[in-house]
Design a protein around this motif. Sequence first.
Motif, PDB file in Angstrom:
ATOM      1  N   MET A 260       0.846  -1.201   0.000  1.00 46.10           N
ATOM      2  CA  MET A 260       0.000   0.000   0.000  1.00 46.10           C
ATOM      3  C   MET A 260       0.881   1.250   0.000  1.00 46.10           C
ATOM      4  O   MET A 260       1.850   1.335   0.740  1.00 46.10           O
ATOM      5  CB  MET A 260      -0.902  -0.004   1.240  1.00 46.10           C
ATOM      6  N   LYS A 261       0.524   2.200  -0.845  1.00 51.48           N
ATOM      7  CA  LYS A 261       1.309   3.444  -0.927  1.00 51.48           C
ATOM      8  C   LYS A 261       0.441   4.632  -0.536  1.00 51.48           C
ATOM      9  O   LYS A 261      -0.784   4.556  -0.553  1.00 51.48           O
ATOM     10  CB  LYS A 261       1.841   3.617  -2.346  1.00 51.48           C
ATOM     11  N   GLN A 262       1.106   5.743  -0.229  1.00 54.80           N
ATOM     12  CA  GLN A 262       0.353   6.949   0.150  1.00 54.80           C
ATOM     13  C   GLN A 262      -0.583   7.332  -1.000  1.00 54.80           C
ATOM     14  O   GLN A 262      -0.207   7.258  -2.163  1.00 54.80           O
ATOM     15  CB  GLN A 262       1.308   8.089   0.464  1.00 54.80           C
ATOM     16  N   GLY A 263      -1.783   7.736  -0.648  1.00 54.17           N
ATOM     17  CA  GLY A 263      -2.748   8.155  -1.666  1.00 54.17           C
ATOM     18  C   GLY A 263      -3.600   7.022  -2.211  1.00 54.17           C
ATOM     19  O   GLY A 263      -4.642   7.262  -2.823  1.00 54.17           O
ATOM     20  N   ASP A 264      -3.180   5.753  -1.994  1.00 59.04           N
ATOM     21  CA  ASP A 264      -4.001   4.626  -2.473  1.00 59.04           C
ATOM     22  C   ASP A 264      -5.362   4.657  -1.790  1.00 59.04           C
ATOM     23  O   ASP A 264      -5.468   5.009  -0.611  1.00 59.04           O
ATOM     24  CB  ASP A 264      -3.351   3.281  -2.106  1.00 59.04           C
TER      25      ASP A 264
ATOM     26  N   ARG B 204     -16.207  -7.528 -11.860  1.00 57.80           N
ATOM     27  CA  ARG B 204     -16.304  -6.205 -12.484  1.00 57.80           C
ATOM     28  C   ARG B 204     -15.417  -5.177 -11.778  1.00 57.80           C
ATOM     29  O   ARG B 204     -15.609  -3.976 -11.945  1.00 57.80           O
ATOM     30  CB  ARG B 204     -17.774  -5.732 -12.444  1.00 57.80           C
ATOM     31  N   LEU B 205     -14.455  -5.670 -10.958  1.00 59.91           N
ATOM     32  CA  LEU B 205     -13.614  -4.738 -10.197  1.00 59.91           C
ATOM     33  C   LEU B 205     -12.142  -4.900 -10.607  1.00 59.91           C
ATOM     34  O   LEU B 205     -11.348  -5.511  -9.883  1.00 59.91           O
ATOM     35  CB  LEU B 205     -13.767  -5.005  -8.691  1.00 59.91           C
ATOM     36  N   PRO B 206     -11.753  -4.347 -11.768  1.00 58.79           N
ATOM     37  CA  PRO B 206     -10.403  -4.611 -12.269  1.00 58.79           C
ATOM     38  C   PRO B 206      -9.277  -4.055 -11.407  1.00 58.79           C
ATOM     39  O   PRO B 206      -8.157  -4.558 -11.451  1.00 58.79           O
ATOM     40  CB  PRO B 206     -10.410  -3.936 -13.655  1.00 58.79           C
ATOM     41  N   THR B 207      -9.544  -3.018 -10.594  1.00 64.79           N
ATOM     42  CA  THR B 207      -8.434  -2.430  -9.809  1.00 64.79           C
ATOM     43  C   THR B 207      -8.168  -3.208  -8.520  1.00 64.79           C
ATOM     44  O   THR B 207      -7.171  -2.981  -7.850  1.00 64.79           O
ATOM     45  CB  THR B 207      -8.736  -0.960  -9.417  1.00 64.79           C
ATOM     46  N   LEU B 208      -9.070  -4.124  -8.188  1.00 69.18           N
ATOM     47  CA  LEU B 208      -8.965  -4.800  -6.896  1.00 69.18           C
ATOM     48  C   LEU B 208      -7.881  -5.870  -6.908  1.00 69.18           C
ATOM     49  O   LEU B 208      -7.905  -6.779  -7.734  1.00 69.18           O
ATOM     50  CB  LEU B 208     -10.323  -5.436  -6.551  1.00 69.18           C
ATOM     51  N   GLU B 209      -6.930  -5.753  -5.932  1.00 72.79           N
ATOM     52  CA  GLU B 209      -5.806  -6.700  -5.899  1.00 72.79           C
ATOM     53  C   GLU B 209      -5.966  -7.764  -4.824  1.00 72.79           C
ATOM     54  O   GLU B 209      -5.423  -8.847  -4.947  1.00 72.79           O
ATOM     55  CB  GLU B 209      -4.498  -5.940  -5.672  1.00 72.79           C
TER      56      GLU B 209
ATOM     57  N   GLU C 269     -11.138   3.485  -7.619  1.00 67.41           N
ATOM     58  CA  GLU C 269      -9.982   2.627  -7.948  1.00 67.41           C
ATOM     59  C   GLU C 269      -9.389   1.990  -6.690  1.00 67.41           C
ATOM     60  O   GLU C 269      -8.180   2.037  -6.460  1.00 67.41           O
ATOM     61  CB  GLU C 269      -8.924   3.423  -8.720  1.00 67.41           C
ATOM     62  N   ASP C 270     -10.254   1.401  -5.894  1.00 72.78           N
ATOM     63  CA  ASP C 270      -9.796   0.736  -4.667  1.00 72.78           C
ATOM     64  C   ASP C 270      -8.836  -0.401  -5.004  1.00 72.78           C
ATOM     65  O   ASP C 270      -9.123  -1.215  -5.887  1.00 72.78           O
ATOM     66  CB  ASP C 270     -10.998   0.157  -3.900  1.00 72.78           C
ATOM     67  N   ARG C 271      -7.721  -0.466  -4.266  1.00 72.40           N
ATOM     68  CA  ARG C 271      -6.747  -1.552  -4.501  1.00 72.40           C
ATOM     69  C   ARG C 271      -7.027  -2.763  -3.626  1.00 72.40           C
ATOM     70  O   ARG C 271      -6.908  -3.894  -4.058  1.00 72.40           O
ATOM     71  CB  ARG C 271      -5.320  -1.062  -4.212  1.00 72.40           C
ATOM     72  N   PHE C 272      -7.326  -2.518  -2.351  1.00 76.50           N
ATOM     73  CA  PHE C 272      -7.655  -3.628  -1.436  1.00 76.50           C
ATOM     74  C   PHE C 272      -9.034  -3.353  -0.853  1.00 76.50           C
ATOM     75  O   PHE C 272      -9.450  -2.195  -0.765  1.00 76.50           O
ATOM     76  CB  PHE C 272      -6.686  -3.713  -0.246  1.00 76.50           C
TER      77      PHE C 272
ATOM     78  N   ILE D 266     -22.315  -0.373  -6.136  1.00 72.34           N
ATOM     79  CA  ILE D 266     -21.073  -0.796  -5.483  1.00 72.34           C
ATOM     80  C   ILE D 266     -19.958  -0.892  -6.516  1.00 72.34           C
ATOM     81  O   ILE D 266     -18.860  -0.375  -6.312  1.00 72.34           O
ATOM     82  CB  ILE D 266     -21.263  -2.145  -4.749  1.00 72.34           C
ATOM     83  N   ASP D 267     -20.261  -1.486  -7.650  1.00 76.97           N
ATOM     84  CA  ASP D 267     -19.148  -1.620  -8.601  1.00 76.97           C
ATOM     85  C   ASP D 267     -18.795  -0.255  -9.206  1.00 76.97           C
ATOM     86  O   ASP D 267     -17.627   0.053  -9.417  1.00 76.97           O
ATOM     87  CB  ASP D 267     -19.346  -2.800  -9.562  1.00 76.97           C
ATOM     88  N   PHE D 268     -19.787   0.619  -9.392  1.00 79.29           N
ATOM     89  CA  PHE D 268     -19.464   1.968  -9.867  1.00 79.29           C
ATOM     90  C   PHE D 268     -18.517   2.662  -8.873  1.00 79.29           C
ATOM     91  O   PHE D 268     -17.495   3.257  -9.261  1.00 79.29           O
ATOM     92  CB  PHE D 268     -20.743   2.820 -10.024  1.00 79.29           C
ATOM     93  N   ILE D 269     -18.842   2.558  -7.594  1.00 75.47           N
ATOM     94  CA  ILE D 269     -18.072   3.291  -6.578  1.00 75.47           C
ATOM     95  C   ILE D 269     -16.648   2.741  -6.446  1.00 75.47           C
ATOM     96  O   ILE D 269     -15.684   3.505  -6.395  1.00 75.47           O
ATOM     97  CB  ILE D 269     -18.816   3.256  -5.222  1.00 75.47           C
TER      98      ILE D 269
END
Length: 542
Positions: free
Chosen positions: A62-66, A132-137, A112-115, A104-107
């Motif tokens: 996790m980085k600052q601003g994430d 449908r959540l491509p940014t989720l790691e 761009e939530d990572r976790f 939920i998926d729009f939000i």
Amino acid sequence: MIDGHMQQQGFNLISILQHAANAHGDTEVITNSVEGGRHSISYKAMYRRTAQLANALQELGMKQGDRIGTMAWNTWRHLECWYAIGGSGAVCHTLNPRLFADQIDFIVNHAEDRFLFVDISFVPVIAAVIDRLPTLECVVVMTDAEHMPDTSTLTVPVHCYEDLIANRASEFQWPDIDENGASSLCYTSGTTGNPKGVMYSHRSNVIHSLATCGSDLFNLTARDTCLMIVPMFHANSWGLAFSAPMIGSKLVLPGPHMDGASIHSLITEEQCTTSAAVPTVWTGLLDYMDAEGKSIPSLKETVIGGSAVPRSMIEKFDKTYGVDVIHAWGMTEMSPLGTMNRPLAFMSSLTDAERMDIRCKQGRAPYGVELKIVDDDGNRLPHDGDAFGRLLVRGHWVIERYYKQEESALDADGWFDTGDVANIDQYGFMQITDRSKDIIKSGGEWISSVDIENTAMGHPELQIAACIGVKHAKWEERPLLLAVKKPGCNPEKQNVLDHIAAEFAKWQVPDDVVFIDDMPLTATGKIDKKPLRAEFENYYLQ
Ligand code: AMP
């Protein structure tokens, strides 16, 4: 001008929990847990676990601003997430689990939530949209190994919260962050269009908490036990997740258990002195206590807001249960506190009825918030308690622009239009008369749907009521009341209308009442008038 010569320490949310650990280390945070059973932890221990979580998040990259999402009830683990994420310089994004899957998926995609941190109860909610959540790691399930649910439907790496933080250092080098940097993100559940993100800063959150814990606002002390019912996923939990540890109040959290019986046992067993929630939660508690003959002697007062508090609720709490109701108004865009209704000195010479008239208003603005009412041309209206118009606000914890939007949300003079219609009296007490889109225009005259609803809800046989303007051949719009009966009651339509007519001019009284089985509510527990309008808009034309 010469500079001041005082220390310049930037505000940082983690300093609140550090203070709680240092100055109120043994004070407890109690949770009616998601897994079942009462959980207790001290501020000191919670701070150590928060550092462990920060270490884990750093290792996860996790980085600052994430943006890091949470979909969780009010629990100690959720508090740890708030402080570890914000304290590390990332952004804690609270997701309302009651939203529709599409929202939920729009939000999550917009932020761009990572976790994502999720309670065990919400694993299926996330599983339904995860493709449908491509940014989720990764997903962190907020429980221990023993209670881990089946997560095979989650198509990203999954961690168990307790395993993730176990054996980590309980100290963390919190970074220096700009106090104006983002700390938390909350989307408004707008009834039209897509939800919009409100991005709080460390500074706005800390100042909001410093101001609102005071005695004419939340009135928190280190001797208090605060039952924080208002969800952390809605409107920043009214700042209490920061202000209670700041003051050192014992915190009591209901987890997912917000029915009357559970709230009653939490209040009595933990000896709660103060609380905060929306009216629908309190209706559940009052109905339970009335039916079971129970009481809540420890509770001195409770703050109620989010939608208008009916007079009958203030009176019931006051006269039957000895609890002072403090009416409050605010919105997500205001962190959220805008006004609170505490008495002024002159009110001690008023009669009970006169005082009650004032207590039903939404209250006065504290230092840090300015209010004004304007007409349709933007001209200021007088503060005489009669003139009503659009309510505009500005202040230290009021939004400037929505997340990822270029244009400011303010007018040229820096005011934010709340979308509410209100009057303000000579003492500064503000009263919401309507949402601007809900106001009913009948033959050129305006009728307040909120006023009609408040009176209708005082009818002893009604559970909840909504008043909407529907098309009318002669008057353009006329009010229609939609009401849900109390269980076991069968009121006559005319009897309900007579109850309203006792307090309103004839032309303001709805032309008809329709009894419905369930009241549609928004994800934040407010009456959702959109489906009602769609169903009943031609009711008087038929
Ligand atoms: P939210 O951002 O979801 O908390 O919604 C904010 C809106 O809730 C306000 O603009 C008001 O329309 C409404 N609201 C909040 N508190 C009150 C209250 N005490 N009385 C009437 N409406 C309220």
